[in-house]
Scaffold this motif. Sequence first.
Motif, PDB file in Angstrom:
ATOM      1  N   SER A 114      88.920  73.445 -35.048  1.00  0.00           N
ATOM      2  CA  SER A 114      88.237  73.043 -33.818  1.00  0.00           C
ATOM      3  C   SER A 114      87.321  74.153 -33.319  1.00  0.00           C
ATOM      4  O   SER A 114      86.180  73.902 -32.905  1.00  0.00           O
ATOM      5  CB  SER A 114      89.270  72.687 -32.748  1.00  0.00           C
ATOM      6  N   ARG A 115      87.812  75.395 -33.349  1.00  0.00           N
ATOM      7  CA  ARG A 115      86.981  76.532 -32.922  1.00  0.00           C
ATOM      8  C   ARG A 115      85.763  76.662 -33.833  1.00  0.00           C
ATOM      9  O   ARG A 115      84.653  76.924 -33.370  1.00  0.00           O
ATOM     10  CB  ARG A 115      87.792  77.826 -32.946  1.00  0.00           C
ATOM     11  N   ALA A 116      85.995  76.486 -35.123  1.00  0.00           N
ATOM     12  CA  ALA A 116      84.886  76.572 -36.076  1.00  0.00           C
ATOM     13  C   ALA A 116      83.841  75.516 -35.771  1.00  0.00           C
ATOM     14  O   ALA A 116      82.632  75.785 -35.759  1.00  0.00           O
ATOM     15  CB  ALA A 116      85.409  76.410 -37.502  1.00  0.00           C
ATOM     16  N   ARG A 117      84.298  74.287 -35.500  1.00  0.00           N
ATOM     17  CA  ARG A 117      83.379  73.188 -35.197  1.00  0.00           C
ATOM     18  C   ARG A 117      82.497  73.518 -34.006  1.00  0.00           C
ATOM     19  O   ARG A 117      81.290  73.275 -34.010  1.00  0.00           O
ATOM     20  CB  ARG A 117      84.174  71.918 -34.898  1.00  0.00           C
ATOM     21  N   SER A 118      83.102  74.061 -32.962  1.00  0.00           N
ATOM     22  CA  SER A 118      82.338  74.362 -31.747  1.00  0.00           C
ATOM     23  C   SER A 118      81.312  75.457 -32.007  1.00  0.00           C
ATOM     24  O   SER A 118      80.214  75.440 -31.445  1.00  0.00           O
ATOM     25  CB  SER A 118      83.280  74.765 -30.617  1.00  0.00           C
ATOM     26  N   HIS A 119      81.635  76.400 -32.898  1.00  0.00           N
ATOM     27  CA  HIS A 119      80.703  77.486 -33.207  1.00  0.00           C
ATOM     28  C   HIS A 119      79.509  76.995 -34.015  1.00  0.00           C
ATOM     29  O   HIS A 119      78.389  77.477 -33.831  1.00  0.00           O
ATOM     30  CB  HIS A 119      81.415  78.599 -33.987  1.00  0.00           C
ATOM     31  N   ILE A 120      79.750  76.067 -34.930  1.00  0.00           N
ATOM     32  CA  ILE A 120      78.673  75.670 -35.837  1.00  0.00           C
ATOM     33  C   ILE A 120      77.900  74.458 -35.344  1.00  0.00           C
ATOM     34  O   ILE A 120      76.865  74.128 -35.917  1.00  0.00           O
ATOM     35  CB  ILE A 120      79.206  75.394 -37.257  1.00  0.00           C
ATOM     36  N   ARG A 121      78.367  73.806 -34.288  1.00  0.00           N
ATOM     37  CA  ARG A 121      77.690  72.589 -33.821  1.00  0.00           C
ATOM     38  C   ARG A 121      76.218  72.852 -33.527  1.00  0.00           C
ATOM     39  O   ARG A 121      75.349  72.038 -33.821  1.00  0.00           O
ATOM     40  CB  ARG A 121      78.403  72.045 -32.581  1.00  0.00           C
ATOM     41  N   GLU A 122      75.943  74.014 -32.955  1.00  0.00           N
ATOM     42  CA  GLU A 122      74.566  74.322 -32.578  1.00  0.00           C
ATOM     43  C   GLU A 122      73.673  74.568 -33.786  1.00  0.00           C
ATOM     44  O   GLU A 122      72.443  74.614 -33.663  1.00  0.00           O
ATOM     45  CB  GLU A 122      74.548  75.561 -31.681  1.00  0.00           C
ATOM     46  N   SER A 123      74.268  74.734 -34.975  1.00  0.00           N
ATOM     47  CA  SER A 123      73.469  74.978 -36.169  1.00  0.00           C
ATOM     48  C   SER A 123      72.881  73.696 -36.752  1.00  0.00           C
ATOM     49  O   SER A 123      72.032  73.755 -37.630  1.00  0.00           O
ATOM     50  CB  SER A 123      74.335  75.664 -37.241  1.00  0.00           C
ATOM     51  N   ARG A 124      73.344  72.553 -36.294  1.00  0.00           N
ATOM     52  CA  ARG A 124      72.836  71.285 -36.816  1.00  0.00           C
ATOM     53  C   ARG A 124      71.593  70.867 -36.033  1.00  0.00           C
ATOM     54  O   ARG A 124      71.558  70.937 -34.815  1.00  0.00           O
ATOM     55  CB  ARG A 124      73.903  70.192 -36.698  1.00  0.00           C
ATOM     56  N   PRO A 125      70.547  70.422 -36.729  1.00  0.00           N
ATOM     57  CA  PRO A 125      69.339  69.979 -36.020  1.00  0.00           C
ATOM     58  C   PRO A 125      69.614  68.744 -35.178  1.00  0.00           C
ATOM     59  O   PRO A 125      70.426  67.894 -35.544  1.00  0.00           O
ATOM     60  CB  PRO A 125      68.350  69.672 -37.158  1.00  0.00           C
ATOM     61  N   ARG A 126      68.955  68.660 -34.026  1.00  0.00           N
ATOM     62  CA  ARG A 126      69.127  67.475 -33.175  1.00  0.00           C
ATOM     63  C   ARG A 126      68.465  66.258 -33.797  1.00  0.00           C
ATOM     64  O   ARG A 126      68.921  65.139 -33.652  1.00  0.00           O
ATOM     65  CB  ARG A 126      68.533  67.748 -31.787  1.00  0.00           C
ATOM     66  N   PHE A 127      67.350  66.482 -34.509  1.00  0.00           N
ATOM     67  CA  PHE A 127      66.596  65.382 -35.094  1.00  0.00           C
ATOM     68  C   PHE A 127      66.371  65.690 -36.577  1.00  0.00           C
ATOM     69  O   PHE A 127      65.303  66.179 -36.967  1.00  0.00           O
ATOM     70  CB  PHE A 127      65.257  65.187 -34.376  1.00  0.00           C
ATOM     71  N   PRO A 128      67.389  65.450 -37.424  1.00  0.00           N
ATOM     72  CA  PRO A 128      67.270  65.790 -38.850  1.00  0.00           C
ATOM     73  C   PRO A 128      66.075  65.094 -39.490  1.00  0.00           C
ATOM     74  O   PRO A 128      65.746  63.951 -39.166  1.00  0.00           O
ATOM     75  CB  PRO A 128      68.593  65.275 -39.444  1.00  0.00           C
ATOM     76  N   VAL A 129      65.431  65.801 -40.392  1.00  0.00           N
ATOM     77  CA  VAL A 129      64.259  65.255 -41.068  1.00  0.00           C
ATOM     78  C   VAL A 129      64.686  64.586 -42.367  1.00  0.00           C
ATOM     79  O   VAL A 129      65.608  65.046 -43.050  1.00  0.00           O
ATOM     80  CB  VAL A 129      63.223  66.374 -41.332  1.00  0.00           C
ATOM     81  N   ALA A 130      64.028  63.471 -42.721  1.00  0.00           N
ATOM     82  CA  ALA A 130      64.304  62.801 -43.992  1.00  0.00           C
ATOM     83  C   ALA A 130      63.859  63.700 -45.142  1.00  0.00           C
ATOM     84  O   ALA A 130      62.927  64.510 -45.007  1.00  0.00           O
ATOM     85  CB  ALA A 130      63.578  61.469 -44.048  1.00  0.00           C
ATOM     86  N   ARG A 131      64.506  63.544 -46.278  1.00  0.00           N
ATOM     87  CA  ARG A 131      64.252  64.426 -47.418  1.00  0.00           C
ATOM     88  C   ARG A 131      62.776  64.440 -47.806  1.00  0.00           C
ATOM     89  O   ARG A 131      62.169  65.508 -47.942  1.00  0.00           O
ATOM     90  CB  ARG A 131      65.108  63.977 -48.606  1.00  0.00           C
ATOM     91  N   GLU A 132      62.184  63.266 -47.999  1.00  0.00           N
ATOM     92  CA  GLU A 132      60.796  63.225 -48.446  1.00  0.00           C
ATOM     93  C   GLU A 132      59.852  63.832 -47.417  1.00  0.00           C
ATOM     94  O   GLU A 132      58.905  64.543 -47.759  1.00  0.00           O
ATOM     95  CB  GLU A 132      60.386  61.774 -48.771  1.00  0.00           C
ATOM     96  N   ARG A 133      60.089  63.548 -46.147  1.00  0.00           N
ATOM     97  CA  ARG A 133      59.250  64.135 -45.100  1.00  0.00           C
ATOM     98  C   ARG A 133      59.422  65.647 -45.088  1.00  0.00           C
ATOM     99  O   ARG A 133      58.447  66.399 -44.908  1.00  0.00           O
ATOM    100  CB  ARG A 133      59.614  63.538 -43.733  1.00  0.00           C
ATOM    101  N   GLY A 134      60.642  66.108 -45.271  1.00  0.00           N
ATOM    102  CA  GLY A 134      60.877  67.543 -45.321  1.00  0.00           C
ATOM    103  C   GLY A 134      60.112  68.215 -46.447  1.00  0.00           C
ATOM    104  O   GLY A 134      59.539  69.305 -46.272  1.00  0.00           O
ATOM    105  N   LEU A 135      60.063  67.570 -47.609  1.00  0.00           N
ATOM    106  CA  LEU A 135      59.338  68.151 -48.742  1.00  0.00           C
ATOM    107  C   LEU A 135      57.830  68.115 -48.510  1.00  0.00           C
ATOM    108  O   LEU A 135      57.102  69.005 -48.970  1.00  0.00           O
ATOM    109  CB  LEU A 135      59.718  67.423 -50.034  1.00  0.00           C
ATOM    110  N   GLU A 136      57.348  67.098 -47.801  1.00  0.00           N
ATOM    111  CA  GLU A 136      55.930  67.071 -47.430  1.00  0.00           C
ATOM    112  C   GLU A 136      55.587  68.275 -46.539  1.00  0.00           C
ATOM    113  O   GLU A 136      54.550  68.917 -46.724  1.00  0.00           O
ATOM    114  CB  GLU A 136      55.600  65.773 -46.672  1.00  0.00           C
ATOM    115  N   ILE A 137      56.455  68.541 -45.571  1.00  0.00           N
ATOM    116  CA  ILE A 137      56.229  69.679 -44.679  1.00  0.00           C
ATOM    117  C   ILE A 137      56.304  70.991 -45.457  1.00  0.00           C
ATOM    118  O   ILE A 137      55.515  71.916 -45.234  1.00  0.00           O
ATOM    119  CB  ILE A 137      57.244  69.659 -43.514  1.00  0.00           C
TER     120      ILE A 137
END
Length: 286
Positions: free
Chosen positions: A144-167
Amino acid sequence: MDAAVSFEPLRPRLIRVAYRMLGSVADAEDMVQEAFLRWMGADRASVREPEAFLRRVVTRLCLDRLKSAAHRHETYVGPWLPEPIVETEEEQADDISLPLMLALERLSPLERAAFLLHDVFGVDFDEVADTIGRDPAACRQLASRARSHIRESRPRFPVARERGLEIASAFFAASRTGDLQGLRAMLADDVVMQSDGGGKRAAARWPFVGIDEILRVHKGLARLFAKGMSKVLHYGLINGLPGFVTLEADGELQTTALQIDGDRITAIYIVRNPDKLSRLGREMLH
């Protein structure tokens, strides 16, 4: 059953556990090979679940290794980044990206083990408890402690794979030609850039923070890039992030991985340390 026959089908999964713990393929392979040697000497007939047994052995070996790794990281020259893994779509199932691996680095070894075993690899807390020598309730708290620490590392609006590769492709073109306006359009205001040279190749010894600072750096880099061509060997996911592998003008490999939130790049991770790129070089240059 022969020790190797029963062990080899489990080796890839055990290496994934060890790599997520240690951030180094070579170290992960060493831990798994040590587990194999112990498997050869074990009373295998009495082991009801070989995978659980071996996962427990590998995790404990990794916990021991982390004690010495902490000292190595403290004395590391410049930012430390995990060894880059170029992944296929099928290998993304565990959802551990480079930013999450860096977040794991900030956890205690037991928090890291509890989180990885339970949340990533689906191990129940009774087995986690047996593995790390804590009771199940304590393991739940660790995870649980680990989850709370890493939650902020996840993007709020994840990008799709193909769009990410375009960028990623657009970022490579703009960064190598000095197109600062193009870069500005892609970067978040609070973007961070880290480069890991390990003291063995030229790399900044601290992170660059903020769009203006990073544009200033790329303005200078563009002059260097103009003197020698770099070649993209591969566009793809690097530790779960869109990015590319390049052969630089000095004949050495480099990986660049981009953390993207929505359509803006929030972090740039560059690995230049040849020790961390030797395996990738064998795969891509031979």
